[in-house]
Design an enzyme around this catalytic site. Structure first.
Site, mmCIF file in Angstrom:
data_model
loop_
_atom_site.group_PDB
_atom_site.id
_atom_site.type_symbol
_atom_site.label_atom_id
_atom_site.label_comp_id
_atom_site.label_asym_id
_atom_site.label_seq_id
_atom_site.Cartn_x
_atom_site.Cartn_y
_atom_site.Cartn_z
ATOM 1 N N ARG A 49 0.716 -1.102 -0.147
ATOM 2 C CA ARG A 49 0.128 0.029 0.147
ATOM 3 C C ARG A 49 0.943 1.271 0.133
ATOM 4 N NH1 ARG A 49 1.268 2.086 4.030
ATOM 5 N NH2 ARG A 49 0.161 3.765 3.755
ATOM 6 N N ALA A 51 0.618 4.947 -2.341
ATOM 7 C CA ALA A 51 0.453 5.411 -3.650
ATOM 8 C C ALA A 51 1.760 5.243 -4.363
ATOM 9 C CB ALA A 51 -0.388 6.746 -3.690
ATOM 10 N N GLN A 187 -4.153 2.197 9.747
ATOM 11 C CA GLN A 187 -2.820 2.281 9.071
ATOM 12 C C GLN A 187 -1.933 3.107 10.123
ATOM 13 O OE1 GLN A 187 -5.698 2.711 7.276
ATOM 14 N NE2 GLN A 187 -5.286 2.129 5.174
ATOM 15 N N ASP A 228 -3.147 10.693 -2.631
ATOM 16 C CA ASP A 228 -3.156 9.767 -3.592
ATOM 17 C C ASP A 228 -3.154 10.539 -4.838
ATOM 18 O OD1 ASP A 228 -3.207 6.941 -2.332
ATOM 19 O OD2 ASP A 228 -3.942 8.466 -0.827
ATOM 20 N N LYS A 239 -6.322 9.367 2.278
ATOM 21 C CA LYS A 239 -7.102 8.443 2.862
ATOM 22 C C LYS A 239 -8.114 9.120 3.646
ATOM 23 C CE LYS A 239 -6.463 5.035 3.415
ATOM 24 N NZ LYS A 239 -7.414 3.918 2.406
#
Length: 340
Positions: A49, A51, A187, A228, A239
């Protein structure tokens, strides 16, 4: 292809290894990836994970397949399939565009390998530049809030927003970080806390809905987040939960910075309204799972809305920290991003 080593991605001894970020911080397991379906599964399940890292992982796989003798047509199909895996993060599309250009060369195998190595090394350099530029915005004693994970786990280099924090800590040594746990996939709680501990940077983990009270109490000096995709007008997707922080920061007069490489900039995307937002599985909101096991707390029939990202409008951003420089709102409104 030469050996390429990063915190959570490596090409070594002719094999591609991906660190399983879904199992962190309690287990460190490396997957060997040899096919497009395997990489798609690793990306979709967030085992890989971030970007920039998603783009690089897909890039290294294509170069690896080329060296294994996969045909030109199959490589073209692989690039298309990998590009379609995640719709929001533009870094993946940027990397696949570069690999498509390499595939068009007469000696496409060498071109693909050279491009993959170049993209990997470029990302390390981009991270160093962002970290250095962003650290100059930090003052000794700052309390910095961040969201999700944007460190060395998400890039080939030191990271984006968390890279800034790392550099600032090296420079001043007395900063403190508020870490959003980042629901629904944690995360922040799992990965950012893990990285800050490894760097010995003081931090405090909070639930996402505690940020407002911290700002109201004057305990947050600055906010650094990643991205992202950044639209040409400065709107950006990150996010989910980032927009909340931007609104709160605006109300409480807290500086709010987005940190991302130029590979995250999509000048063909006019505004945030045109950024596609991925929606993920209901199970991620109904409960939690990881190396610790699984737990569901919601009723089986509960309806769920689970966008992976939200869009923050440019007017809420104090500054855009790119590898090419730091840009304020006036510059962005004047078209600074479109000229990069």
């Amino acid at each position: 292809m030469q050996n390429l080593l990063a915190r959570s991605l490596k090409y070594q001894g002719g094999q591609l290894f991906v660190l399983d970020q879904y199992l962190l911080p309690h287990q460190q397991h490396w997957h060997v990836c040899n096919s497009v379906p395997e990489m798609q599964e690793l990306i979709l399940t967030l085992k890989v994970r971030g970007a920039p890292l998603i783009g690089l992982a897909a890039t290294l796989l294509v170069a690896h397949l080329a060296e294994q003798g996969v045909s030109h047509s199959q490589l073209a199909e692989a690039i298309n399939d990998l590009e379609a895996t995640r719709p929001t993060a533009v870094n993946l599309m940027h990397c696949m565009k570069r690999m498509r250009q390499a595939l068009a060369q007469d000696n496409f195998v060498d071109a693909l390998v050279a491009t993959a190595e170049q993209l990997f090394n470029e990302d390390i350099a981009l991270c160093e530049s962002m970290a250095s530029l962003g650290a100059a915005l930090v003052k000794p004693g700052d309390n910095i809030l961040t969201h999700c994970n944007t460190g060395a786990l998400a890039t080939a280099g030191v990271g984006t927003a968390l890279g800034v924090i790392h550099y600032a800590h090296q420079k001043y040594g007395d900063i403190h970080v508020w870490v959003d746990e980042t629901r629904p996939l944690l995360q922040g709680g799992r990965l950012t806390a893990f990285e800050l501990e490894s760097w010995k940077i003081p931090y405090t983990l909070i639930c996402d809905n505690m940020a407002a009270s911290l700002m109201a109490a004057g305990k947050v000096d600055k906010i650094f987040v990643g991205a992202d995709r950044i639209a040409a007008n400065g709107d950006f997707a990150n996010k989910v939960g980032t927009y909340n922080l931007a609104v709160l920061a605006h109300f409480h007069n807290v500086e709010f910075y987005v940190v991302a490489p130029i590979t995250t900039l999509d000048i063909d995307c006019e505004s945030g309204q045109h950024i596609p937002i991925e929606e993920r599985a209901e199970a991620e909101v109904k409960g939690v799972s990881g190396s610790f096991g699984e737990c569901q707390w919601a009723p089986n029939n509960a309806k769920v809305f689970n966008p992976a990202f939200d869009v923050t409008p440019a007017q809420l951003v104090t500054g855009w920290v790119l590898d090419t420089g730091v840009y304020n709102l006036q510059q962005v409104k004047g078209g600074a991003l479109k000229q990069l």
